[in-house]
Design a protein around this motif. Sequence first.
Motif, PDB file in Angstrom:
ATOM      1  N   GLY A   1      19.553 -31.633 -48.322  1.00 46.92           N
ATOM      2  CA  GLY A   1      18.829 -31.867 -47.082  1.00 46.92           C
ATOM      3  C   GLY A   1      19.722 -32.091 -45.886  1.00 46.92           C
ATOM      4  O   GLY A   1      19.306 -32.653 -44.878  1.00 46.92           O
TER       5      GLY A   1
ATOM      6  N   ASP B   1      12.250 -23.540 -50.974  1.00 46.56           N
ATOM      7  CA  ASP B   1      11.885 -24.597 -50.022  1.00 46.56           C
ATOM      8  C   ASP B   1      12.745 -24.493 -48.763  1.00 46.56           C
ATOM      9  O   ASP B   1      12.240 -24.522 -47.643  1.00 46.56           O
ATOM     10  CB  ASP B   1      12.110 -25.991 -50.622  1.00 46.56           C
ATOM     11  CG  ASP B   1      11.230 -26.310 -51.806  1.00 46.56           C
ATOM     12  OD1 ASP B   1      10.279 -25.557 -52.090  1.00 46.56           O
ATOM     13  OD2 ASP B   1      11.514 -27.344 -52.458  1.00 46.56           O
ATOM     14  N   ARG B   2      14.045 -24.385 -48.989  1.00 46.23           N
ATOM     15  CA  ARG B   2      14.976 -24.351 -47.860  1.00 46.23           C
ATOM     16  C   ARG B   2      14.789 -23.089 -47.020  1.00 46.23           C
ATOM     17  O   ARG B   2      14.888 -23.128 -45.790  1.00 46.23           O
ATOM     18  CB  ARG B   2      16.408 -24.510 -48.352  1.00 46.23           C
ATOM     19  CG  ARG B   2      16.652 -25.912 -48.919  1.00 46.23           C
ATOM     20  CD  ARG B   2      18.116 -26.236 -49.157  1.00 46.23           C
ATOM     21  NE  ARG B   2      18.870 -25.228 -49.858  1.00 46.23           N
ATOM     22  CZ  ARG B   2      18.897 -25.072 -51.182  1.00 46.23           C
ATOM     23  NH1 ARG B   2      18.194 -25.866 -51.942  1.00 46.23           N
ATOM     24  NH2 ARG B   2      19.625 -24.143 -51.734  1.00 46.23           N
TER      25      ARG B   2
ATOM     26  N   ALA C   1      16.959 -33.583 -40.999  1.00 42.62           N
ATOM     27  CA  ALA C   1      15.642 -33.169 -41.457  1.00 42.62           C
ATOM     28  C   ALA C   1      14.575 -34.155 -40.994  1.00 42.62           C
ATOM     29  O   ALA C   1      14.760 -35.371 -41.068  1.00 42.62           O
ATOM     30  CB  ALA C   1      15.626 -33.058 -42.971  1.00 42.62           C
TER      31      ALA C   1
ATOM     32  N   ILE D   1      11.666 -23.696 -44.942  1.00 39.43           N
ATOM     33  CA  ILE D   1      11.977 -24.663 -43.885  1.00 39.43           C
ATOM     34  C   ILE D   1      12.789 -23.993 -42.775  1.00 39.43           C
ATOM     35  O   ILE D   1      12.531 -24.215 -41.589  1.00 39.43           O
ATOM     36  CB  ILE D   1      12.711 -25.890 -44.471  1.00 39.43           C
ATOM     37  CG1 ILE D   1      11.732 -26.708 -45.324  1.00 39.43           C
ATOM     38  CG2 ILE D   1      13.346 -26.744 -43.387  1.00 39.43           C
ATOM     39  CD1 ILE D   1      12.390 -27.730 -46.223  1.00 39.43           C
TER      40      ILE D   1
ATOM     41  N   VAL E   1      10.236 -33.091 -44.175  1.00 40.76           N
ATOM     42  CA  VAL E   1      11.162 -32.536 -45.163  1.00 40.76           C
ATOM     43  C   VAL E   1      11.566 -33.609 -46.164  1.00 40.76           C
ATOM     44  O   VAL E   1      11.670 -33.337 -47.365  1.00 40.76           O
ATOM     45  CB  VAL E   1      12.385 -31.904 -44.474  1.00 40.76           C
ATOM     46  CG1 VAL E   1      13.405 -31.423 -45.491  1.00 40.76           C
ATOM     47  CG2 VAL E   1      11.942 -30.756 -43.560  1.00 40.76           C
ATOM     48  N   HIS E   2      11.748 -34.823 -45.705  1.00 45.35           N
ATOM     49  CA  HIS E   2      12.086 -35.919 -46.618  1.00 45.35           C
ATOM     50  C   HIS E   2      10.946 -36.172 -47.610  1.00 45.35           C
ATOM     51  O   HIS E   2      11.200 -36.383 -48.803  1.00 45.35           O
ATOM     52  CB  HIS E   2      12.415 -37.201 -45.847  1.00 45.35           C
ATOM     53  CG  HIS E   2      13.704 -37.131 -45.101  1.00 45.35           C
ATOM     54  ND1 HIS E   2      14.931 -37.179 -45.723  1.00 45.35           N
ATOM     55  CD2 HIS E   2      13.956 -36.987 -43.788  1.00 45.35           C
ATOM     56  CE1 HIS E   2      15.895 -37.075 -44.821  1.00 45.35           C
ATOM     57  NE2 HIS E   2      15.321 -36.953 -43.631  1.00 45.35           N
TER      58      HIS E   2
ATOM     59  N   MET F   1      15.714 -29.977 -53.376  1.00 41.28           N
ATOM     60  CA  MET F   1      14.833 -28.949 -52.870  1.00 41.28           C
ATOM     61  C   MET F   1      15.291 -27.587 -53.406  1.00 41.28           C
ATOM     62  O   MET F   1      16.473 -27.367 -53.607  1.00 41.28           O
ATOM     63  CB  MET F   1      14.841 -28.965 -51.358  1.00 41.28           C
ATOM     64  CG  MET F   1      14.389 -30.308 -50.780  1.00 41.28           C
ATOM     65  SD  MET F   1      13.871 -30.230 -49.075  1.00 41.28           S
ATOM     66  CE  MET F   1      12.262 -29.538 -49.293  1.00 41.28           C
TER      67      MET F   1
END
Length: 116
Positions: free
Chosen positions: A21, A5-6, A30, A9, A34-35, A1
Motif C-alpha cells: 500500500g 486490486d492495485r 492511500a 486502484i 484503500v486501507h 492487496m
Amino acid sequence: MTDGDRALIKDALGLDLNADGVDSKGHALAPMLVHIMAIDRAQGRLPANQPITAGYLQNLLADNANSSDFAELKAGVDKLIEALGRRNPASRPEPAAVGPVLTSAWSTARTTDQGS
C-alpha cells in the motif's frame, strides 16, 4: 492487496501502490478506502481469490455510513465502481430506482411489445 486490486486502484484513483500500500516514492498515501480494502483482504472478508466487485464496494460503503469520512469514501467507491464498469459493463450495479422486479416487468413488457 492483489495485483488486480492495485491495478483497479491505479485506474480509478490514480494511485500506483505496491503490495504494502505504499506508492512508488515510498509514501503511504492511500486513502482510508484503500486501507479498509487492504484490511478486508488480510482478514478474509474479501478473499484473495475474489476480485473486488461493485457489490463488495457498496457493502463497504454501507458498513461505513456513519463514518466522518463518508463523503471521501463514497467518492472513492464511486470512482472504483465506474472503473469496474469500464472494464466490464456487466459489473455495473442496477440503479437503485430499478430493482429486479421492475427490471423483470420491463423485460417482459419489451418482449411482449416486440412480439406484437
